[in-house]
Design a protein around this motif. Structure first.
Motif, PDB file in Angstrom:
ATOM      1  N   PRO A 144      -3.495  -6.152   0.087  1.00  0.00           N
ATOM      2  CA  PRO A 144      -2.120  -6.052   0.577  1.00  0.00           C
ATOM      3  C   PRO A 144      -1.271  -5.136  -0.301  1.00  0.00           C
ATOM      4  O   PRO A 144      -0.421  -4.389   0.191  1.00  0.00           O
ATOM      5  CB  PRO A 144      -1.593  -7.487   0.491  1.00  0.00           C
ATOM      6  N   LYS A 145      -1.528  -5.176  -1.605  1.00  0.00           N
ATOM      7  CA  LYS A 145      -0.794  -4.307  -2.534  1.00  0.00           C
ATOM      8  C   LYS A 145      -1.113  -2.860  -2.242  1.00  0.00           C
ATOM      9  O   LYS A 145      -0.259  -1.978  -2.312  1.00  0.00           O
ATOM     10  CB  LYS A 145      -1.223  -4.701  -3.945  1.00  0.00           C
ATOM     11  N   TYR A 146      -2.374  -2.629  -1.910  1.00  0.00           N
ATOM     12  CA  TYR A 146      -2.818  -1.271  -1.611  1.00  0.00           C
ATOM     13  C   TYR A 146      -2.101  -0.745  -0.365  1.00  0.00           C
ATOM     14  O   TYR A 146      -1.649   0.397  -0.339  1.00  0.00           O
ATOM     15  CB  TYR A 146      -4.338  -1.256  -1.401  1.00  0.00           C
ATOM     16  N   LEU A 147      -1.960  -1.604   0.633  1.00  0.00           N
ATOM     17  CA  LEU A 147      -1.255  -1.212   1.857  1.00  0.00           C
ATOM     18  C   LEU A 147       0.207  -0.899   1.547  1.00  0.00           C
ATOM     19  O   LEU A 147       0.742   0.125   1.978  1.00  0.00           O
ATOM     20  CB  LEU A 147      -1.350  -2.337   2.902  1.00  0.00           C
ATOM     21  N   GLU A 148       0.830  -1.770   0.787  1.00  0.00           N
ATOM     22  CA  GLU A 148       2.224  -1.565   0.385  1.00  0.00           C
ATOM     23  C   GLU A 148       2.411  -0.222  -0.296  1.00  0.00           C
ATOM     24  O   GLU A 148       3.301   0.551   0.031  1.00  0.00           O
ATOM     25  CB  GLU A 148       2.605  -2.642  -0.650  1.00  0.00           C
ATOM     26  N   PHE A 149       1.505   0.030  -1.256  1.00  0.00           N
ATOM     27  CA  PHE A 149       1.657   1.248  -2.035  1.00  0.00           C
ATOM     28  C   PHE A 149       1.364   2.480  -1.190  1.00  0.00           C
ATOM     29  O   PHE A 149       2.011   3.519  -1.354  1.00  0.00           O
ATOM     30  CB  PHE A 149       0.751   1.219  -3.270  1.00  0.00           C
ATOM     31  N   THR A 150       0.401   2.375  -0.264  1.00  0.00           N
ATOM     32  CA  THR A 150       0.107   3.500   0.629  1.00  0.00           C
ATOM     33  C   THR A 150       1.354   3.860   1.436  1.00  0.00           C
ATOM     34  O   THR A 150       1.689   5.030   1.592  1.00  0.00           O
ATOM     35  CB  THR A 150      -1.044   3.132   1.586  1.00  0.00           C
ATOM     36  N   LEU A 151       2.055   2.828   1.925  1.00  0.00           N
ATOM     37  CA  LEU A 151       3.263   3.084   2.695  1.00  0.00           C
ATOM     38  C   LEU A 151       4.351   3.683   1.804  1.00  0.00           C
ATOM     39  O   LEU A 151       5.061   4.609   2.208  1.00  0.00           O
ATOM     40  CB  LEU A 151       3.772   1.791   3.342  1.00  0.00           C
ATOM     41  N   TYR A 152       4.468   3.149   0.585  1.00  0.00           N
ATOM     42  CA  TYR A 152       5.467   3.675  -0.345  1.00  0.00           C
ATOM     43  C   TYR A 152       5.217   5.153  -0.618  1.00  0.00           C
ATOM     44  O   TYR A 152       6.132   5.979  -0.534  1.00  0.00           O
ATOM     45  CB  TYR A 152       5.437   2.868  -1.645  1.00  0.00           C
ATOM     46  N   SER A 153       3.965   5.507  -0.904  1.00  0.00           N
ATOM     47  CA  SER A 153       3.725   6.909  -1.241  1.00  0.00           C
ATOM     48  C   SER A 153       3.866   7.783   0.002  1.00  0.00           C
ATOM     49  O   SER A 153       4.283   8.940  -0.107  1.00  0.00           O
ATOM     50  CB  SER A 153       2.395   7.104  -1.960  1.00  0.00           C
ATOM     51  N   ALA A 154       3.582   7.237   1.191  1.00  0.00           N
ATOM     52  CA  ALA A 154       3.812   8.013   2.421  1.00  0.00           C
ATOM     53  C   ALA A 154       5.305   8.271   2.598  1.00  0.00           C
ATOM     54  O   ALA A 154       5.718   9.345   3.050  1.00  0.00           O
ATOM     55  CB  ALA A 154       3.256   7.274   3.630  1.00  0.00           C
ATOM     56  N   MET A 155       6.132   7.298   2.220  1.00  0.00           N
ATOM     57  CA  MET A 155       7.581   7.482   2.335  1.00  0.00           C
ATOM     58  C   MET A 155       8.063   8.569   1.375  1.00  0.00           C
ATOM     59  O   MET A 155       8.905   9.394   1.719  1.00  0.00           O
ATOM     60  CB  MET A 155       8.310   6.164   2.039  1.00  0.00           C
ATOM     61  N   LEU A 156       7.501   8.567   0.176  1.00  0.00           N
ATOM     62  CA  LEU A 156       7.885   9.604  -0.791  1.00  0.00           C
ATOM     63  C   LEU A 156       7.471  10.980  -0.282  1.00  0.00           C
ATOM     64  O   LEU A 156       8.217  11.952  -0.412  1.00  0.00           O
ATOM     65  CB  LEU A 156       7.215   9.346  -2.145  1.00  0.00           C
ATOM     66  N   GLU A 157       6.272  11.025   0.314  1.00  0.00           N
ATOM     67  CA  GLU A 157       5.785  12.306   0.824  1.00  0.00           C
ATOM     68  C   GLU A 157       6.648  12.776   1.996  1.00  0.00           C
ATOM     69  O   GLU A 157       6.947  13.965   2.118  1.00  0.00           O
ATOM     70  CB  GLU A 157       4.321  12.175   1.244  1.00  0.00           C
ATOM     71  N   LEU A 186      10.710   1.181  -2.283  1.00  0.00           N
ATOM     72  CA  LEU A 186       9.676   0.196  -2.583  1.00  0.00           C
ATOM     73  C   LEU A 186       9.922  -1.096  -1.798  1.00  0.00           C
ATOM     74  O   LEU A 186       8.991  -1.712  -1.282  1.00  0.00           O
ATOM     75  CB  LEU A 186       9.662  -0.083  -4.085  1.00  0.00           C
ATOM     76  N   ASP A 187      11.187  -1.492  -1.703  1.00  0.00           N
ATOM     77  CA  ASP A 187      11.520  -2.704  -0.944  1.00  0.00           C
ATOM     78  C   ASP A 187      11.220  -2.509   0.535  1.00  0.00           C
ATOM     79  O   ASP A 187      10.677  -3.395   1.198  1.00  0.00           O
ATOM     80  CB  ASP A 187      13.000  -3.065  -1.124  1.00  0.00           C
ATOM     81  N   THR A 188      11.593  -1.333   1.049  1.00  0.00           N
ATOM     82  CA  THR A 188      11.322  -1.043   2.457  1.00  0.00           C
ATOM     83  C   THR A 188       9.819  -1.081   2.720  1.00  0.00           C
ATOM     84  O   THR A 188       9.369  -1.707   3.678  1.00  0.00           O
ATOM     85  CB  THR A 188      11.883   0.333   2.847  1.00  0.00           C
ATOM     86  N   ALA A 189       9.055  -0.430   1.843  1.00  0.00           N
ATOM     87  CA  ALA A 189       7.594  -0.389   2.020  1.00  0.00           C
ATOM     88  C   ALA A 189       7.030  -1.808   2.045  1.00  0.00           C
ATOM     89  O   ALA A 189       6.161  -2.130   2.848  1.00  0.00           O
ATOM     90  CB  ALA A 189       6.949   0.413   0.893  1.00  0.00           C
ATOM     91  N   ARG A 190       7.554  -2.649   1.166  1.00  0.00           N
ATOM     92  CA  ARG A 190       7.089  -4.027   1.105  1.00  0.00           C
ATOM     93  C   ARG A 190       7.408  -4.753   2.413  1.00  0.00           C
ATOM     94  O   ARG A 190       6.586  -5.502   2.934  1.00  0.00           O
ATOM     95  CB  ARG A 190       7.759  -4.724  -0.072  1.00  0.00           C
ATOM     96  N   GLY A 191       8.606  -4.499   2.932  1.00  0.00           N
ATOM     97  CA  GLY A 191       9.021  -5.130   4.181  1.00  0.00           C
ATOM     98  C   GLY A 191       8.131  -4.713   5.345  1.00  0.00           C
ATOM     99  O   GLY A 191       7.688  -5.546   6.138  1.00  0.00           O
ATOM    100  N   VAL A 192       7.861  -3.402   5.428  1.00  0.00           N
ATOM    101  CA  VAL A 192       7.024  -2.893   6.515  1.00  0.00           C
ATOM    102  C   VAL A 192       5.622  -3.480   6.399  1.00  0.00           C
ATOM    103  O   VAL A 192       5.049  -3.971   7.377  1.00  0.00           O
ATOM    104  CB  VAL A 192       6.947  -1.343   6.480  1.00  0.00           C
ATOM    105  N   ALA A 193       5.080  -3.452   5.163  1.00  0.00           N
ATOM    106  CA  ALA A 193       3.715  -3.956   4.951  1.00  0.00           C
ATOM    107  C   ALA A 193       3.629  -5.425   5.341  1.00  0.00           C
ATOM    108  O   ALA A 193       2.669  -5.847   5.995  1.00  0.00           O
ATOM    109  CB  ALA A 193       3.307  -3.762   3.490  1.00  0.00           C
ATOM    110  N   ALA A 194       4.622  -6.209   4.953  1.00  0.00           N
ATOM    111  CA  ALA A 194       4.605  -7.639   5.268  1.00  0.00           C
ATOM    112  C   ALA A 194       4.601  -7.843   6.773  1.00  0.00           C
ATOM    113  O   ALA A 194       3.824  -8.622   7.314  1.00  0.00           O
ATOM    114  CB  ALA A 194       5.815  -8.319   4.638  1.00  0.00           C
ATOM    115  N   ARG A 195       5.458  -7.076   7.450  1.00  0.00           N
ATOM    116  CA  ARG A 195       5.589  -7.224   8.901  1.00  0.00           C
ATOM    117  C   ARG A 195       4.285  -6.872   9.633  1.00  0.00           C
ATOM    118  O   ARG A 195       3.808  -7.634  10.468  1.00  0.00           O
ATOM    119  CB  ARG A 195       6.738  -6.314   9.376  1.00  0.00           C
TER     120      ARG A 195
END
Lengths: 139, 286
Positions: free
Chosen positions: B218-231, B143-152
């Motif tokens: 922005p939250k949606y982007l974060e979560f999309t990345l998070y769920s892509a990481m899980l997948e 989740l932290d990584t996803a947040r970092g990527v999304a922010a960047r």
């Protein structure tokens, strides 16, 4: 005496932090505190990091007060349910005080290097607020 | 013709290899279950977020959010290339990398890579394009990584450094099939409105639908990345399970062949010795 209740869910991306019947849900919205009772009109708002309180149905009809330190998120109230989405939600016994202090200091330090009105500044502010909410809840 | 001893050594080393692949197969099988559990736990959040987004999209007239506007013309594409950290999973990682390269070739545009996963980072380094920052898939809390990527990527997109945010990540089709998928995340292509359902009821927004949406996107982007990481995690272990099952089976087949060859060689040696003894005895008797 227990009043009318509404199904309430507190959801984080990692888990459903709470699921049950609630009489009252109080969250810190961007526009101030929002208190939600059962049969609320459809309502959607963004939440700031803070302390979320809920009176939930306990055993034998008695209500129990739950408190969570929550990060930023959203609250959706519908007549038949209340949903709160946050990045993280912690009850008092789940909070690591030392970690919260470290987060607070690190974020404040980083924020000093940034100029207000930037997205980074707002993100650090959110981290600071969440850390403060955790410390406040631990007391 | 290899000697009996050579064959015996090869069989021994092959048995060791087979033990390793078998162990990795069992580990992958256990990790898939764990990855699938984490994915399942993220589903309530995904559903609720999707529902809120739909209500918002139905309510807002026009929204002036950077994610809804086309990116700066002529800026390079921003590609989030997502792979696993490790290999030994067949063509899993290279398929993703190739899908990214194909996309780049089709667009014929300059690119900035945002690799997530060590294999993606290595692949991006080999290209002539720029990599501004790289993340590991599993080193930190996802989740932290996803947040970092999304922010960047959000910062770079709003600053006009990139014209689009594209995600290239593996999709878990089934235990046997994992396929890379390319999605343009930002700009969001024309607010998708489901005309059939429409708004469920007159929803009240505080302070306004636009303000809530500005926070939700922005939250949606974060979560999309998070769920892509899980997948990616789940798909990786599935690919590794398949690869290690094949490796174990192939080692088994090879072991059978080698054992047969060794038995033949040993029998030939015995026969040869017998002939020598019989020959010697006959010579003495004669």
């Amino acid at each position: 005496m227990a009043g009318k209740t509404v199904p309430f869910r507190l959801i984080t991306p990692i888990a459903v932090a709470f699921e049950g019947e609630a009489e009252l849900v109080i969250a810190v919205g961007t526009e101030g505190e929002e208190g939600i009772l059962a049969s609320h009109a459809p309502f959607l708002t963004a939440l700031r990091p803070g302390i979320l309180r809920a009176n939930v149905g306990g055993d034998g009809g008695a209500t129990k007060r739950l408190e969570f330190a929550t990060s930023e998120g959203f609250l959706q109230a519908l007549p038949d349910r209340v949903t709160v989405l946050v990045d993280a939600a912690m009850q008092r016994d789940q909070i690591d005080t030392a970690a919260a202090r470290t987060d607070l200091e690190a974020a404040s330090e980083r924020q000093k290097q940034l100029s207000p009105q930037t997205a980074e500044y707002a993100r650090e502010q959110s981290t600071i607020d969440f850390a403060q909410a955790r410390l406040q809840l631990v007391g | 013709m290899p000697s009996v001893r050579d064959l015996r050594d090869r069989i021994k080393s092959l048995k060791n290899t087979q033990q390793i692949t078998k162990a990795m197969k069992q580990v992958a099988a256990a990790k898939i279950r764990r990855a699938e559990l984490v994915q399942r736990q993220a589903r309530p959040y995904a559903d609720a977020l999707g529902e809120m987004l739909q209500d918002l999209m139905a309510a807002v007239g026009s929204i002036d959010h950077p994610f809804m506007r086309p990116g700066r013309e002529g800026a390079p594409l921003g590609i989030i290339l997502m792979t696993a950290d490790k290999g030994l999973a067949g063509a899993f990682n290279s398929n993703v990398v190739r899908a990214g390269e194909t996309f780049v070739r089709e667009r014929g545009s300059e690119v900035v890579y945002y690799p997530v996963g060590n294999k993606a980072r290595n692949a991006a380094k080999r290209t002539r394009f720029e990599t501004l920052e790289a993340w590991s898939l599993s080193a930190h809390a996802k989740l932290d990584t996803a947040r970092g990527v999304a922010a960047r990527v959000t910062d770079d997109f709003t600053a006009g450094k990139i014209s689009q945010i594209v995600l290239v990540a593996p999709k878990f089709v089934s235990m046997m099939t994992q396929r890379p998928e390319t999605r343009v995340l930002v700009p969001i292509e024309g607010a998708k409105r489901d005309e059939r359902t429409g708004p469920r009821a007159a929803v009240e927004f505080a302070p306004s639908p636009e303000a809530v949406l500005t926070r939700l996107l922005p939250k949606y982007l974060e979560f999309t990345l998070y769920s892509a990481m899980l997948e990616t995690d789940a798909a990786f272990f599935a690919a590794q399970l398949v690869a290690m099952t094949n490796a174990t089976d192939n080692a088994g087949k090879l072991l059978d062949d080698l054992t047969l060859a060794m038995n033949k060689a040993r029998q030939a040696a015995i026969t040869k010795e017998m002939l020598e003894i019989v020959g010697g005895a006959e010579a003495q008797a004669g």
